[in-house]
Design a protein around this motif. Structure first.
Motif, PDB file in Angstrom:
ATOM      1  N   THR A 217      -7.043 -11.516  -5.506  1.00  0.00           N
ATOM      2  CA  THR A 217      -6.767 -10.829  -6.768  1.00  0.00           C
ATOM      3  C   THR A 217      -5.691  -9.778  -6.517  1.00  0.00           C
ATOM      4  OG1 THR A 217      -9.045 -11.165  -7.491  1.00  0.00           O
ATOM      5  CG2 THR A 217      -7.783  -9.441  -8.610  1.00  0.00           C
ATOM      6  N   HIS A 218      -4.511 -10.032  -7.014  1.00  0.00           N
ATOM      7  CA  HIS A 218      -3.381  -9.132  -6.783  1.00  0.00           C
ATOM      8  C   HIS A 218      -3.343  -8.035  -7.847  1.00  0.00           C
ATOM      9  CE1 HIS A 218       0.606  -7.906  -5.419  1.00  0.00           C
ATOM     10  NE2 HIS A 218       0.976  -7.871  -6.685  1.00  0.00           N
ATOM     11  N   ALA A 219      -3.373  -6.779  -7.419  1.00  0.00           N
ATOM     12  CA  ALA A 219      -3.244  -5.660  -8.354  1.00  0.00           C
ATOM     13  C   ALA A 219      -1.763  -5.435  -8.616  1.00  0.00           C
ATOM     14  CB  ALA A 219      -3.880  -4.407  -7.755  1.00  0.00           C
ATOM     15  N   SER A 220      -1.329  -5.622  -9.856  1.00  0.00           N
ATOM     16  CA  SER A 220       0.106  -5.533 -10.136  1.00  0.00           C
ATOM     17  C   SER A 220       0.494  -4.176 -10.729  1.00  0.00           C
ATOM     18  CB  SER A 220       0.546  -6.659 -11.067  1.00  0.00           C
ATOM     19  OG  SER A 220      -0.309  -6.757 -12.181  1.00  0.00           O
ATOM     20  N   ILE A 221      -0.394  -3.551 -11.493  1.00  0.00           N
ATOM     21  CA  ILE A 221      -0.088  -2.240 -12.083  1.00  0.00           C
ATOM     22  C   ILE A 221      -1.281  -1.322 -11.858  1.00  0.00           C
ATOM     23  CG2 ILE A 221       0.408  -0.982 -14.224  1.00  0.00           C
ATOM     24  CD1 ILE A 221       1.724  -3.554 -15.263  1.00  0.00           C
ATOM     25  N   MET A 222      -1.030  -0.109 -11.368  1.00  0.00           N
ATOM     26  CA  MET A 222      -2.091   0.866 -11.131  1.00  0.00           C
ATOM     27  C   MET A 222      -1.683   2.193 -11.763  1.00  0.00           C
ATOM     28  SD  MET A 222      -2.108  -0.513  -7.355  1.00  0.00           S
ATOM     29  CE  MET A 222      -0.675  -1.411  -7.928  1.00  0.00           C
ATOM     30  N   GLU A 223      -2.509   2.704 -12.651  1.00  0.00           N
ATOM     31  CA  GLU A 223      -2.179   3.960 -13.332  1.00  0.00           C
ATOM     32  C   GLU A 223      -3.408   4.852 -13.374  1.00  0.00           C
ATOM     33  OE1 GLU A 223       1.011   2.031 -16.525  1.00  0.00           O
ATOM     34  OE2 GLU A 223      -0.983   2.661 -17.194  1.00  0.00           O
ATOM     35  N   GLY A 224      -3.201   6.137 -13.052  1.00  0.00           N
ATOM     36  CA  GLY A 224      -4.294   7.100 -13.188  1.00  0.00           C
ATOM     37  C   GLY A 224      -4.305   7.675 -14.593  1.00  0.00           C
ATOM     38  N   GLY A 225      -5.116   8.712 -14.793  1.00  0.00           N
ATOM     39  CA  GLY A 225      -5.201   9.340 -16.110  1.00  0.00           C
ATOM     40  C   GLY A 225      -6.630   9.333 -16.599  1.00  0.00           C
ATOM     41  N   ALA A 226      -6.800   9.744 -17.882  1.00  0.00           N
ATOM     42  CA  ALA A 226      -8.150   9.874 -18.432  1.00  0.00           C
ATOM     43  C   ALA A 226      -8.951   8.597 -18.218  1.00  0.00           C
ATOM     44  CB  ALA A 226      -8.057  10.201 -19.920  1.00  0.00           C
ATOM     45  N   LYS A 227      -8.287   7.483 -18.431  1.00  0.00           N
ATOM     46  CA  LYS A 227      -8.933   6.207 -18.093  1.00  0.00           C
ATOM     47  C   LYS A 227      -7.976   5.464 -17.159  1.00  0.00           C
ATOM     48  CE  LYS A 227     -11.729   3.755 -20.959  1.00  0.00           C
ATOM     49  NZ  LYS A 227     -12.047   2.843 -22.083  1.00  0.00           N
ATOM     50  N   ALA A 228      -8.292   5.518 -15.866  1.00  0.00           N
ATOM     51  CA  ALA A 228      -7.403   4.853 -14.909  1.00  0.00           C
ATOM     52  C   ALA A 228      -7.474   3.350 -15.122  1.00  0.00           C
ATOM     53  CB  ALA A 228      -7.819   5.210 -13.488  1.00  0.00           C
ATOM     54  N   ARG A 229      -6.358   2.669 -14.824  1.00  0.00           N
ATOM     55  CA  ARG A 229      -6.294   1.226 -15.083  1.00  0.00           C
ATOM     56  C   ARG A 229      -5.688   0.505 -13.887  1.00  0.00           C
ATOM     57  NH1 ARG A 229      -4.871  -0.323 -20.210  1.00  0.00           N
ATOM     58  NH2 ARG A 229      -3.274  -1.695 -19.379  1.00  0.00           N
ATOM     59  N   VAL A 230      -6.256  -0.632 -13.589  1.00  0.00           N
ATOM     60  CA  VAL A 230      -5.648  -1.537 -12.618  1.00  0.00           C
ATOM     61  C   VAL A 230      -5.517  -2.886 -13.296  1.00  0.00           C
ATOM     62  CG1 VAL A 230      -5.870  -2.663 -10.372  1.00  0.00           C
ATOM     63  CG2 VAL A 230      -6.700  -0.320 -10.665  1.00  0.00           C
ATOM     64  N   GLU A 231      -4.275  -3.334 -13.451  1.00  0.00           N
ATOM     65  CA  GLU A 231      -4.036  -4.658 -14.032  1.00  0.00           C
ATOM     66  C   GLU A 231      -3.789  -5.651 -12.906  1.00  0.00           C
ATOM     67  OE1 GLU A 231      -1.083  -4.854 -17.132  1.00  0.00           O
ATOM     68  OE2 GLU A 231      -1.650  -2.840 -17.843  1.00  0.00           O
ATOM     69  N   THR A 232      -4.322  -6.830 -13.061  1.00  0.00           N
ATOM     70  CA  THR A 232      -4.145  -7.835 -12.011  1.00  0.00           C
ATOM     71  C   THR A 232      -3.136  -8.888 -12.471  1.00  0.00           C
ATOM     72  OG1 THR A 232      -5.869  -9.356 -12.759  1.00  0.00           O
ATOM     73  CG2 THR A 232      -6.573  -7.502 -11.399  1.00  0.00           C
ATOM     74  N   SER A 233      -2.535  -9.564 -11.504  1.00  0.00           N
ATOM     75  CA  SER A 233      -1.489 -10.527 -11.864  1.00  0.00           C
ATOM     76  C   SER A 233      -2.082 -11.767 -12.524  1.00  0.00           C
ATOM     77  CB  SER A 233      -0.661 -10.904 -10.639  1.00  0.00           C
ATOM     78  OG  SER A 233      -1.507 -11.367  -9.626  1.00  0.00           O
ATOM     79  N   ASN A 234      -3.407 -11.954 -12.435  1.00  0.00           N
ATOM     80  CA  ASN A 234      -4.000 -13.072 -13.181  1.00  0.00           C
ATOM     81  C   ASN A 234      -4.477 -12.627 -14.563  1.00  0.00           C
ATOM     82  OD1 ASN A 234      -6.060 -11.601 -12.040  1.00  0.00           O
ATOM     83  ND2 ASN A 234      -7.296 -13.361 -11.424  1.00  0.00           N
ATOM     84  N   GLY A 235      -4.024 -11.454 -15.005  1.00  0.00           N
ATOM     85  CA  GLY A 235      -4.168 -11.077 -16.407  1.00  0.00           C
ATOM     86  C   GLY A 235      -5.431 -10.317 -16.769  1.00  0.00           C
ATOM     87  N   PHE A 236      -6.145  -9.776 -15.780  1.00  0.00           N
ATOM     88  CA  PHE A 236      -7.356  -9.029 -16.099  1.00  0.00           C
ATOM     89  C   PHE A 236      -7.146  -7.533 -15.851  1.00  0.00           C
ATOM     90  CE2 PHE A 236      -8.787 -13.356 -15.190  1.00  0.00           C
ATOM     91  CZ  PHE A 236      -9.387 -13.635 -16.417  1.00  0.00           C
ATOM     92  N   LEU A 237      -8.055  -6.757 -16.448  1.00  0.00           N
ATOM     93  CA  LEU A 237      -7.905  -5.300 -16.421  1.00  0.00           C
ATOM     94  C   LEU A 237      -9.199  -4.675 -15.917  1.00  0.00           C
ATOM     95  CD1 LEU A 237      -6.397  -2.664 -17.294  1.00  0.00           C
ATOM     96  CD2 LEU A 237      -7.529  -2.934 -19.533  1.00  0.00           C
ATOM     97  N   VAL A 238      -9.044  -3.757 -14.960  1.00  0.00           N
ATOM     98  CA  VAL A 238     -10.180  -2.933 -14.530  1.00  0.00           C
ATOM     99  C   VAL A 238      -9.892  -1.509 -14.989  1.00  0.00           C
ATOM    100  CG1 VAL A 238     -11.558  -2.085 -12.593  1.00  0.00           C
ATOM    101  CG2 VAL A 238     -10.506  -4.368 -12.471  1.00  0.00           C
ATOM    102  N   THR A 239     -10.779  -0.926 -15.755  1.00  0.00           N
ATOM    103  CA  THR A 239     -10.664   0.492 -16.074  1.00  0.00           C
ATOM    104  C   THR A 239     -11.646   1.245 -15.184  1.00  0.00           C
ATOM    105  OG1 THR A 239     -12.242   0.222 -17.883  1.00  0.00           O
ATOM    106  CG2 THR A 239      -9.891   0.166 -18.441  1.00  0.00           C
ATOM    107  N   ALA A 240     -11.290   2.496 -14.850  1.00  0.00           N
ATOM    108  CA  ALA A 240     -12.097   3.223 -13.870  1.00  0.00           C
ATOM    109  C   ALA A 240     -11.920   4.718 -14.064  1.00  0.00           C
ATOM    110  CB  ALA A 240     -11.670   2.823 -12.459  1.00  0.00           C
ATOM    111  N   ASP A 241     -12.864   5.478 -13.534  1.00  0.00           N
ATOM    112  CA  ASP A 241     -12.704   6.935 -13.536  1.00  0.00           C
ATOM    113  C   ASP A 241     -11.714   7.365 -12.459  1.00  0.00           C
ATOM    114  OD1 ASP A 241     -14.600   6.963 -15.514  1.00  0.00           O
ATOM    115  OD2 ASP A 241     -16.271   7.305 -14.128  1.00  0.00           O
TER     116      ASP A 241
END
Ligand code: FES
Length: 520
Positions: A217-241
């Protein structure tokens, strides 16, 4: 076990399998999302899961499939950059904290092994630092005078004592019968283990506590902030603290950290020796680059692991010769060697001030953390990362925070900083030079080469069937020209350590995308 970090096989890959996991296949939320399933990421996930946090680990390969499976897994608090150097750059307090943290990392690994019942060949043993006799006599290799060379042990002994390692002692020779190391320092209570077996145990502990691990699972975009986000290259999203980037070198940071550390390739051989013929211990010499040695026991014979011959990544393509050099060095000192079973290489990130970068990522929101700059001590630095980042996320004080702060500026390392960045700047001259070969006709099957075509440089690989695969040779990180690594069959960037497989797919950061197609 095939490798996704290069063609060669390490002893760990040859002797253990890691549990298989599936790719992420849904959008989801977690307390902490960790990118990278090497020792830093897995330790962080394990310790956070024990605190009751929900965790997700993502990796584009398998568990331990980056540099963790390519280490020799020395666990030591005898810092290889020398305590007197750490003291010069970070002061007496910094050296004491460095000693404490590496000692605590070994202790923590030992405790986890016991608590989880991990069968990973962990054992305590001594470490020995010696000055090679030829170095002592000639002052060769790193320009030291004889006096400087013989003085190094004494300076290090005193600095180690000041750092709190009062049981370090100078003795007449290391316990090797086949050659006389001469005077050396003995560091007691170091350790060694099998890193992939250890990570397998950690993965079981993570999952038992509700953590989730997704490989491939390749993480393509990683952003912090109020709701941190990691987008994967297979089109899924993980939100995190919070998110933790534990990818050997950060794939979320474009510049800052990469000006403060430099990638070096190191080489290892695994030599078959009769059981018990070399005393189990960790050994290093003081050369630059230095040799490092340990013994891994097997059922029918022992394996002597000998490493060294480092060079700046992507700036040499003579891995076979470096393995020959290591074999020559080893056979001269260990005549009981019966044969060379394994040859491999790995990459070390060298921070300019000798201390890893662990903590909040400079320039990002407060909930983005990184762990990088292993400095050849990846197993302890990775474990320190797990302890320190867990404390930061749990909002606990950790005495090591300032020492490892990725935003720190170490003024006393400014010379090293300038040297490494001048070296990087020089790599851009590759735009002006010709290719390795004039045309693809000259590329043998199974090999690659850089070709100039007009204003462009191409990374061209000819596969075993003779088919050519062309990609742009421009590294997608900051535009240096990659070079061919014939040992690992990879493309390596000479600037900040990115590597790509023979077809141009990214396998190590800081680049986080493949080499472009030639028509892009
Ligand atoms: Fe930075 Fe390639 S790794 S330019």
């Amino acid at each position: 076990m095939a490798s996704n970090s290069g063609q060669t096989i390490s002893i760990w890959m040859a002797t253990a399998d890691v549990p298989a996991h599936s790719p992420l296949a849904e959008n989801t939320h977690t307390d902490v999302c960790i990118v990278g399933a090497g020792i830093a990421g897995m330790t962080t996930a394990y310790l956070l899961a024990r605190e009751g946090k929900s965790v997700i680990v993502l990796d584009d390969g398998r568990i331990g499939g980056g540099m963790t499976e390519r280490t020799t897994a020395h666990l030591f608090n005898a810092i290889d950059d020398r305590y007197f150097e750490i003291e010069r750059m970070h002061g007496g307090k910094g050296a004491r904290l460095a000693a404490q943290s590496h000692t605590a990392a070994i202790d923590r690994i030992e405790a986890i092994v016991a608590e989880e019942g991990i069968d990973c060949d962990f054992e305590r043993l001594d470490g020995y630092l010696f000055v090679p006799p030829s170095h002592e006599l000639n002052g060769e290799s790193n320009g030291d005078s004889k006096a400087d060379s013989t003085d190094v042990l004494e300076r290090e002994l005193k600095a180690a004592h000041r750092a709190g390692l009062t049981d370090v002692e100078q003795i007449k020779r290391a316990p090797i019968d086949s050659f006389d190391t001469g005077m050396c320092l003995r560091f007691p209570r170091q350790a060694q283990f099998h890193p992939l077996k250890y990570l397998s145990g950690l993965s079981r502990g993570i999952e038992r506590q509700g953590g989730r691990i997704y490989t491939g699972t390749h993480a393509s975009i990683m952003e912090g902030g109020a709701k941190a986000r990691v987008e994967t290259s297979n089109g899924f999203l993980v939100t995190a603290d919070a998110i933790v980037i534990a990818t050997n070198t950060p794939i979320n940071d474009l510049i800052t950290i990469h000006t403060k550390q430099a990638p070096y390739t190191t080489y290892v051989i695994g030599a078959r020796i009769p059981r018990g013929s070399v005393t189990k211990a960790l050994y290093w010499d003081t050369l630059d680059s230095y040799h490092y040695v340990r013994v891994q026991a097997g059922d029918h014979y022992d394996m002597l692991l000998v490493g060294g011959e480092d060079h700046k990544s992507g700036q040499a393509d003579d891995g076979d010769q470096r393995h020959v050099n290591l074999e020559g060095w080893a056979r001269e000192r260990f005549p009981m060697i019966e044969g060379i079973e394994l040859r491999w290489s790995g990459q070390v990130m060298e921070p300019v001030d000798g201390i890893a970068f662990i903590g909040r990522n400079p320039g990002d929101p407060q909930n983005v953390y990184i762990a990088t700059g292993d400095s050849g001590m990846g197993m302890t630095h990775g474990t320190i990362a797990g302890i320190l980042i867990t404390d930061l996320i749990m909002k606990r004080e950790c005495p090591w925070t300032a020492l490892y702060d990725p935003a720190r500026k170490t003024l006393r390392a400014s010379l090293e900083y300038a040297k490494e960045n001048l070296n990087v700047a020089a790599q851009y001259e590759d735009y002006l030079t010709g290719g390795d070969v004039e045309s693809a006709e000259e590329i043998a099957q199974g090999e690659g080469a850089i070709i100039r075509r007009g204003m462009s440089k191409l990374a061209v690989y000819r596969d075993e069937q003779g088919t050519l695969h062309e990609r742009s040779a421009v590294c997608p990180h900051l535009g240096c020209i990659v070079s061919w690594n014939s040992l690992e069959k990879t493309w390596n960037c000479p600037c900040h350590g990115s590597s790509f497989d023979r077809y141009g797919r990214v396998i190590n950061g800081p680049a986080n995308s493949e080499l472009k197609g030639v028509k892009d």
